[in-house]
Write an enzyme that holds these catalytic residues in place. Structure first.
Site, PDB file in Angstrom:
ATOM      1  N   ASN A 117       0.490  -1.422   0.254  1.00 44.87           N
ATOM      2  CA  ASN A 117      -0.070   0.078   0.412  1.00 44.87           C
ATOM      3  C   ASN A 117       0.852   1.594   0.339  1.00 44.87           C
ATOM      4  O   ASN A 117       0.766   2.218  -0.731  1.00 44.87           O
ATOM      5  CB  ASN A 117      -0.676   0.246   0.856  1.00 44.87           C
ATOM      6  CG  ASN A 117      -1.403  -1.275   1.300  1.00 44.87           C
ATOM      7  OD1 ASN A 117      -2.242  -2.092  -0.053  1.00 44.87           O
ATOM      8  ND2 ASN A 117      -2.545  -1.296   2.462  1.00 44.87           N
ATOM      9  N   THR A 162     -17.725  38.095 -28.197  1.00 45.59           N
ATOM     10  CA  THR A 162     -19.815  37.872 -26.796  1.00 45.59           C
ATOM     11  C   THR A 162     -20.765  36.929 -28.281  1.00 45.59           C
ATOM     12  O   THR A 162     -21.453  37.116 -29.100  1.00 45.59           O
ATOM     13  CB  THR A 162     -20.083  39.443 -26.873  1.00 45.59           C
ATOM     14  OG1 THR A 162     -20.775  39.307 -26.792  1.00 45.59           O
ATOM     15  CG2 THR A 162     -18.928  39.697 -26.182  1.00 45.59           C
ATOM     16  N   HIS A 163     -21.222  35.756 -27.795  1.00 48.24           N
ATOM     17  CA  HIS A 163     -22.183  35.135 -28.332  1.00 48.24           C
ATOM     18  C   HIS A 163     -22.060  34.854 -29.609  1.00 48.24           C
ATOM     19  O   HIS A 163     -22.357  34.611 -30.277  1.00 48.24           O
ATOM     20  CB  HIS A 163     -23.625  35.961 -28.343  1.00 48.24           C
ATOM     21  CG  HIS A 163     -24.015  36.691 -26.681  1.00 48.24           C
ATOM     22  ND1 HIS A 163     -24.509  36.313 -26.178  1.00 48.24           N
ATOM     23  CD2 HIS A 163     -23.544  37.613 -26.170  1.00 48.24           C
ATOM     24  CE1 HIS A 163     -25.223  37.312 -25.079  1.00 48.24           C
ATOM     25  NE2 HIS A 163     -23.826  37.921 -25.591  1.00 48.24           N
ATOM     26  N   SER A 285      -8.210  13.755 -46.941  1.00 48.40           N
ATOM     27  CA  SER A 285      -9.894  12.680 -47.080  1.00 48.40           C
ATOM     28  C   SER A 285      -9.137  11.426 -47.602  1.00 48.40           C
ATOM     29  O   SER A 285      -8.649  11.767 -48.837  1.00 48.40           O
ATOM     30  CB  SER A 285     -11.317  13.804 -47.709  1.00 48.40           C
ATOM     31  OG  SER A 285     -11.714  12.788 -47.724  1.00 48.40           O
ATOM     32  N   ASN A 293      -7.951  18.762 -42.890  1.00 50.90           N
ATOM     33  CA  ASN A 293      -8.678  18.796 -41.604  1.00 50.90           C
ATOM     34  C   ASN A 293      -8.415  19.101 -41.155  1.00 50.90           C
ATOM     35  O   ASN A 293      -6.699  18.177 -40.162  1.00 50.90           O
ATOM     36  CB  ASN A 293      -9.534  17.046 -42.275  1.00 50.90           C
ATOM     37  CG  ASN A 293     -10.633  17.305 -42.699  1.00 50.90           C
ATOM     38  OD1 ASN A 293     -10.745  18.033 -43.474  1.00 50.90           O
ATOM     39  ND2 ASN A 293     -10.681  16.110 -43.530  1.00 50.90           N
ATOM     40  N   TYR A 325      -6.762   1.619   3.390  1.00 48.31           N
ATOM     41  CA  TYR A 325      -6.104   1.410   1.639  1.00 48.31           C
ATOM     42  C   TYR A 325      -7.486   0.694   1.633  1.00 48.31           C
ATOM     43  O   TYR A 325      -7.794  -0.207   2.211  1.00 48.31           O
ATOM     44  CB  TYR A 325      -4.866   0.419   2.057  1.00 48.31           C
ATOM     45  CG  TYR A 325      -4.830  -0.096   0.239  1.00 48.31           C
ATOM     46  CD1 TYR A 325      -4.344   0.968  -0.182  1.00 48.31           C
ATOM     47  CD2 TYR A 325      -5.220  -1.058  -0.045  1.00 48.31           C
ATOM     48  CE1 TYR A 325      -3.908   0.077  -2.140  1.00 48.31           C
ATOM     49  CE2 TYR A 325      -5.381  -2.001  -1.388  1.00 48.31           C
ATOM     50  CZ  TYR A 325      -5.121  -1.250  -2.110  1.00 48.31           C
ATOM     51  OH  TYR A 325      -4.885  -1.486  -3.229  1.00 48.31           O
ATOM     52  N   GLN A 330      -7.168   1.008  -6.909  1.00 42.71           N
ATOM     53  CA  GLN A 330      -6.014   0.545  -8.542  1.00 42.71           C
ATOM     54  C   GLN A 330      -6.114   0.688  -9.181  1.00 42.71           C
ATOM     55  O   GLN A 330      -5.992   1.348 -10.456  1.00 42.71           O
ATOM     56  CB  GLN A 330      -6.093  -1.174  -8.017  1.00 42.71           C
ATOM     57  CG  GLN A 330      -5.425  -1.496  -8.777  1.00 42.71           C
ATOM     58  CD  GLN A 330      -5.058  -3.169  -8.686  1.00 42.71           C
ATOM     59  OE1 GLN A 330      -4.834  -3.643  -7.923  1.00 42.71           O
ATOM     60  NE2 GLN A 330      -6.433  -3.563  -9.768  1.00 42.71           N
ATOM     61  N   LYS A 333      -5.699   4.168 -11.068  1.00 38.19           N
ATOM     62  CA  LYS A 333      -4.301   4.599 -11.584  1.00 38.19           C
ATOM     63  C   LYS A 333      -4.214   4.466 -13.349  1.00 38.19           C
ATOM     64  O   LYS A 333      -3.613   4.526 -14.003  1.00 38.19           O
ATOM     65  CB  LYS A 333      -3.424   3.111 -11.271  1.00 38.19           C
ATOM     66  CG  LYS A 333      -1.820   2.442 -11.674  1.00 38.19           C
ATOM     67  CD  LYS A 333      -1.637   1.190 -11.683  1.00 38.19           C
ATOM     68  CE  LYS A 333      -1.556   1.066 -10.317  1.00 38.19           C
ATOM     69  NZ  LYS A 333      -0.645  -0.238  -9.796  1.00 38.19           N
TER      70      LYS A 333
HETATM   71  N1  ARG Z   1      -1.961  -2.955  -7.196  1.00 38.24           N
HETATM   72  C1  ARG Z   1      -2.619  -2.744  -6.191  1.00 38.24           C
HETATM   73  C2  ARG Z   1      -2.804  -1.569  -5.877  1.00 38.24           C
HETATM   74  O1  ARG Z   1      -2.342  -0.893  -6.826  1.00 38.24           O
HETATM   75  C3  ARG Z   1      -1.109  -2.412  -4.651  1.00 38.24           C
HETATM   76  C4  ARG Z   1      -1.345  -2.339  -3.697  1.00 38.24           C
HETATM   77  C5  ARG Z   1      -1.886  -4.195  -3.174  1.00 38.24           C
HETATM   78  N2  ARG Z   1      -2.356  -3.661  -1.432  1.00 38.24           N
HETATM   79  C6  ARG Z   1      -3.375  -4.898  -1.580  1.00 38.24           C
HETATM   80  N3  ARG Z   1      -3.581  -4.842  -0.063  1.00 38.24           N
HETATM   81  N4  ARG Z   1      -3.161  -5.970  -1.820  1.00 38.24           N
HETATM   82  O2  ARG Z   1      -3.256  -0.503  -5.029  1.00 38.24           O
END
Ligand code: ARG
Length: 390
Positions: A117, A162-163, A285, A293, A325, A330, A333
């Site tokens: 984490n 404007t507009h 095109s 374009n 956590y 996840q 990401k």
């Molecule tokens: N891939 C996980 C994430 O992005 C890593 C952390 C995993 N931790 C866990 N307690 N399962 O969060």
């Protein structure tokens, strides 16, 4: 139902289905975190070796062997010789697997006093720092190009609208430099996200610290953060918040660029003809031979929408999470990483487009009708004493 044998992983035996569902996109996305994971681990191991334990957890020689092992992994990754497998689940366990294969027990010890984490949190912050600095540099280059373009055409008249209707006399210089100032203003938001990012979560472990004499200030310093988090739970809660703040800032940058793109699409229409896009940056095109374009501008406009939606996705994933956590994080990401890609590629592509933009002063002048000067005329009379409403 599919019959499947459990798979033994570093963190327990699970079915292949659960493994692939939980690993999700990490096997691919985490490739972008290999350097950060190795550098974060090197700092962690350096701190562990300095920890006041008797005997120490690692001797200096052992510490250096681990760091060499981490450097080798970074080099392997550059030559496409480092794999993150589904069985690893993520970069963290892949790095540990390779270290252990090469160094035995030393590899098995590196995870002392840390959790995935805080590990993923620190990886993402190292990744983000680099991305934020690169974004800032690219934003500066574009703002500079806009300012220079504006300065070159500072006295070229342009109808202010404007507009979308003709409103007041204005200039190409005022129009272009407005976007330069706007981008610098958006940078303030990115700077705020940068400051939030500049705190080291390493040592918060699973979110509640560890009963070891770890030195969070040392790892923070080694990794170039301004300071560690004071509160370990706050460090854990920072994931999701950082992503939201960053994506909001990136989305604001993209929104500014999208409006610039929109202006350019209108003003380069043949009906306006104020500007001409460099033809090498337009696409043709497959059927109409005359076409030039502005696909770049249209895609930028659409990607601005995607980025804003991604910021909302991350805010919504984070919104209802209890403290500490949660695996939901996840899922932030992919949008986080994609956000940098969308914003940076837009900044990069707009600079040459602007540098190649041609201005048609005649066309700009044709946009002026006497009515555009109505307000100027009214104010001139008001200066001489006539009540404005009259
Ligand atoms: N891939 C996980 C994430 O992005 C890593 C952390 C995993 N931790 C866990 N307690 N399962 O969060």
């Amino acid at each position: 139902m599919q019959q499947s044998k459990d798979m033994k992983t570093t963190v327990g035996a699970i079915t292949p289905q659960v493994l692939s569902y939980t690993a999700g996109e990490d096997v691919d996305l985490d490739r972008q975190l290999i350097d950060a994971d190795c550098i974060g681990t090197a700092a962690h191991v350096t701190m562990l070796a300095a920890m006041p334990l008797k005997p120490p957890l690692f001797s200096k020689v052992q510490r250096d062997r681990i760091i060499d092992g981490l450097v080798r992994i970074m080099q392997d990754a550059r030559r496409e010789r480092f794999q993150i497998t589904l069985k690893d689940q993520d970069v963290h366990l892949a790095v540990e697997r390779v270290l252990t294969a090469r160094l035995g027990d030393l590899g098995r010890k590196v995870h002392t006093g840390r959790s995935r984490n805080d590990q993923v949190a620190v990886d993402l912050r190292l990744f983000a720092k680099e991305q934020m600095l690169a974004t800032t540099a690219e934003l500066g280059v574009l703002a500079d190009a806009l300012l220079k373009f504006g300065y070159r055409h500072r006295v070229v008249p342009m109808v202010g609208r404007t507009h979308m209707q003709p409103a007041m006399p204005s200039s190409v210089g005022l129009w272009a430099s407005a976007y330069a100032e706007g981008l610098l203003e958006d940078q303030v938001m990115l700077q705020a996200a940068y400051e939030i990012n500049d705190r080291c979560p390493l040592g918060s472990a699973a979110g509640y610290g560890v009963p070891l004499p770890i030195d969070r200030r040392l790892t923070s310093d080694l990794l170039g953060f301004r300071r560690p988090y004071h509160n370990v739970i706050c460090a854990a809660n920072g994931r999701g918040k950082l992503e939201t703040a960053t994506l909001m800032a990136l989305s604001q940058i993209m929104t500014t660029l999208s409006r610039l793109a929109q202006d350019l699409m209108i003003f380069t229409m043949p009906e306006f003809g104020y500007f001409k896009l460099p033809s090498s940056m337009c696409t043709g095109s497959s059927i109409m031979p005359q076409k030039n374009n502005p696909d770049i501008l249209e895609l930028l406009r659409a990607r601005a929408a995607r980025l804003t939606a991604d910021a909302m996705v991350v805010a919504e994933i984070t919104r209802a999470l209890p403290a500490g956590y949660n695996r939901d994080l996840q899922e932030t990401k992919a949008p986080f990483m994609r956000g940098f890609l969308l914003a940076r590629s837009a900044l990069q592509v707009m600079t040459p487009l602007l540098n190649g933009l041609r201005v048609d002063q005649e066309a700009l002048l044709r946009g002026f009708s006497p009515a555009v000067f109505a307000t100027d005329r009214a104010l001139a009379l008001a200066r001489q004493g006539m009540p404005f409403r009259e």
